[in-house]
Design an enzyme around this catalytic site. Sequence first.
Site, PDB file in Angstrom:
ATOM      1  N   HIS A  12      78.202  87.907 -22.941  1.00 52.03           N
ATOM      2  CA  HIS A  12      77.631  86.936 -23.889  1.00 52.03           C
ATOM      3  C   HIS A  12      77.011  87.627 -25.122  1.00 52.03           C
ATOM      4  CE1 HIS A  12      73.763  87.186 -21.241  1.00 52.03           C
ATOM      5  NE2 HIS A  12      73.708  88.080 -22.205  1.00 52.03           N
ATOM      6  N   HIS A  59      66.889  85.525 -23.768  1.00 51.22           N
ATOM      7  CA  HIS A  59      66.551  86.782 -24.460  1.00 51.22           C
ATOM      8  C   HIS A  59      65.401  86.594 -25.437  1.00 51.22           C
ATOM      9  CE1 HIS A  59      70.751  87.018 -23.253  1.00 51.22           C
ATOM     10  NE2 HIS A  59      70.738  88.312 -23.371  1.00 51.22           N
ATOM     11  N   HIS A 192      75.968  97.924 -20.062  1.00 52.30           N
ATOM     12  CA  HIS A 192      75.534  98.260 -21.414  1.00 52.30           C
ATOM     13  C   HIS A 192      74.049  98.606 -21.416  1.00 52.30           C
ATOM     14  CE1 HIS A 192      74.591  93.921 -21.292  1.00 52.30           C
ATOM     15  NE2 HIS A 192      74.043  93.913 -22.494  1.00 52.30           N
ATOM     16  N   GLU A 239      72.246  92.314 -16.258  1.00 52.67           N
ATOM     17  CA  GLU A 239      72.657  90.911 -16.385  1.00 52.67           C
ATOM     18  C   GLU A 239      73.740  90.536 -15.370  1.00 52.67           C
ATOM     19  OE1 GLU A 239      71.709  90.455 -21.176  1.00 52.67           O
ATOM     20  OE2 GLU A 239      73.744  90.897 -20.515  1.00 52.67           O
TER      21      GLU A 239
END
Lengths: 295, 126
Positions: A12, A59, A192, A239
């Site tokens: 996302h 976030h 990431h 995530e």
Amino acid sequence: MAKVIGGVFTSHVPAIGGAIQRGAQGEPYWAPFFNAWPPVREWLDVQQPDVVVMFYNDHGLNFFLDKMPTFAVGAAEVYRNEDEGWGLHPFPVPPGHTELSWAIIEKLVEEEFDITTCQDMLVDHAASIPLALAWPGREAPVRIVPITINTVQHPLPSAKRCLALGRAVGKALAEWQGPEKIMVMGTGGLSHQLDGERAGFMNAEYDKFCMDNLARDPDALTTHSVHEIVELSGTQGVEILNWIAARGALGASTSEVSRTYHIPISNTAAAVMVLETEAAVQSGKIKHEAEPEMI
Amino acid sequence: MATATPAPIPGTHIFDGAAAQKGYALNAMCYSFNSAQNRDAFVRDEAAYIDKFQLTAEQREAVAARNVLQMMAAGGNVYYLAKLAGILGLNVQDLGAQQTGMSVDAFKQMLLDQAKTPAAKEAICG
């Protein structure tokens, strides 16, 4: 009777939203990611889901550090996406399915998950971009139940706990008496790391482990502690917890319909997967059995 | 009594309770940048805006230096810092380059090169 037909799992990254708004989907940098979506949309056309139960992490649009729920379930009639600081135009967000939200909330608390409930909730790019990818250029023709997992402020819930949360949501869906076809989405990842001297870290081997086991053995993804997942997948790679929870809601038996993995988009190893359950319309046309070497 | 902490991960900072407490003012300022009006106010008068959020001396120094590692050491969380970075015209590759001490081009190349490892090729074909 409601049916849980399957799930779409996707990265996302906010830059995806920028690429959509610039019309950059066909550029060489972006095409490998966006090319994952036509088969997903074909599957959605066949399945015609009515409801999306969306597992993601906020976030810093709806939640700040003043109040940070480990698990939160939306129970609003209307959700909005808003400016998250980069001035992107908000993406359309479909209405909520409050009755189903409350059925999920009832079941989760009965199953001893002490959740937060939200009747007023902004949904950030982690929910709006996946919907815009699945149903581009319009408001998704579904109603949604957003479920957020804290992947921002440690301590985070364990992978085992997230899978159990998803399974409890799955129980609520199985008991739901409405006629809707329900799908789940799990968003974020894969590996990431944006912060620290290790910024730019990715780990294709761990990502492959997650993708290979998502359909057939999600418990395998719970063998790592959150700290180990950070080490293997990066500070934001955690995530994957959203994927694990979403997978839990699909029940014991699922099969993999499609999978795309691409490095990089922005700083992220990106992946898109579709899993379907036995309740899905069996669409032989687009269904791929796992390659033998992956079994 | 503190529980045993696992071994640190090199180059990796866990945003835990201590960091969240230490970084609260800086992260609160960054969270306010969801609003375009607030972003404009910061650009118009950075010092006044920082005063309003009562940043610590360490946080002020880090913001003045535009130094991401310093901001993180002062409790900044990258999800919120990204909103400040946006005002400064920095994307996550710029942040990555700064934190790793690489040029932006070298950092981008490092990201691209990760597609070429045997593990990546196997995962892509997967």
